[in-house]
Scaffold this motif. Structure first.
Motif, mmCIF file in Angstrom:
data_model
loop_
_atom_site.group_PDB
_atom_site.id
_atom_site.type_symbol
_atom_site.label_atom_id
_atom_site.label_comp_id
_atom_site.label_asym_id
_atom_site.label_seq_id
_atom_site.Cartn_x
_atom_site.Cartn_y
_atom_site.Cartn_z
ATOM 1 N N LEU A 6 -35.329 -6.819 17.975
ATOM 2 C CA LEU A 6 -34.292 -5.836 18.294
ATOM 3 C C LEU A 6 -33.131 -6.462 19.053
ATOM 4 N N LYS A 27 -30.172 5.977 14.937
ATOM 5 C CA LYS A 27 -29.474 5.372 13.802
ATOM 6 C C LYS A 27 -28.449 6.340 13.228
ATOM 7 N N GLU A 56 -37.371 9.183 16.972
ATOM 8 C CA GLU A 56 -36.321 8.852 17.942
ATOM 9 C C GLU A 56 -35.385 7.780 17.396
ATOM 10 N N ILE A 57 -35.953 6.769 16.777
ATOM 11 C CA ILE A 57 -35.142 5.691 16.199
ATOM 12 C C ILE A 57 -34.237 6.231 15.101
ATOM 13 N N ILE A 94 -27.573 2.217 22.852
ATOM 14 C CA ILE A 94 -29.031 2.240 22.788
ATOM 15 C C ILE A 94 -29.594 1.367 23.906
#
Length: 124
Positions: free
Chosen positions: A112, A66, A61-62, A92
């Motif tokens: 984050l 990106k 998912e990340i 995000i």
């Protein structure tokens, strides 16, 4: 539900805390501000409380997020700024429950937010 039922439920759930043994591992996640060391990240899982079965899905998912953020944006007035570019690919969101803050995941969430890798975060 009667008052007795509520009282029984409280007694079953609300228990006083007790001291932990001295050799109990403290919950703490990996500090990404010290660089990304894959072995150290993996070693930190023992104190992170993270479910390894979800790790692969999270990585996928990340990577998709990106990639979306890196898509080129249309040229035009003001569109070449980093501020516009960071908003153009995708926004995000990071949602998490408060129990993650008492686990080792809190260091990852802090990283984050600190490095503006999430735009909006929400605690439930």
């Amino acid at each position: 539900m009667s008052d007795g039922d509520i009282s029984n439920a409280r007694e079953a759930v609300l228990k006083p805390s007790c001291e932990l043994p001295e050799d109990t591992l403290k919950i703490r996640g990996y500090d990404f501000n010290q660089g990304v060391d894959l072995q150290a990240v993996m070693d930190s899982f023992i104190t992170t409380g993270f479910q390894a079965s979800s790790l692969g899905l999270a990585i996928q998912e990340i990577n998709q997020m990106k990639e979306k953020r890196l898509e080129p944006v249309e040229e035009g007035e003001g569109k070449e700024t980093d501020e516009y570019r960071s908003k153009a690919g995708c926004t995000i969101f990071l949602g998490y429950t408060s129990n993650l803050i008492s686990s080792g995941i809190r260091e990852s969430i802090r990283y984050l937010a600190e490095h503006k890798m999430v735009h909006i975060y929400y605690v439930s």
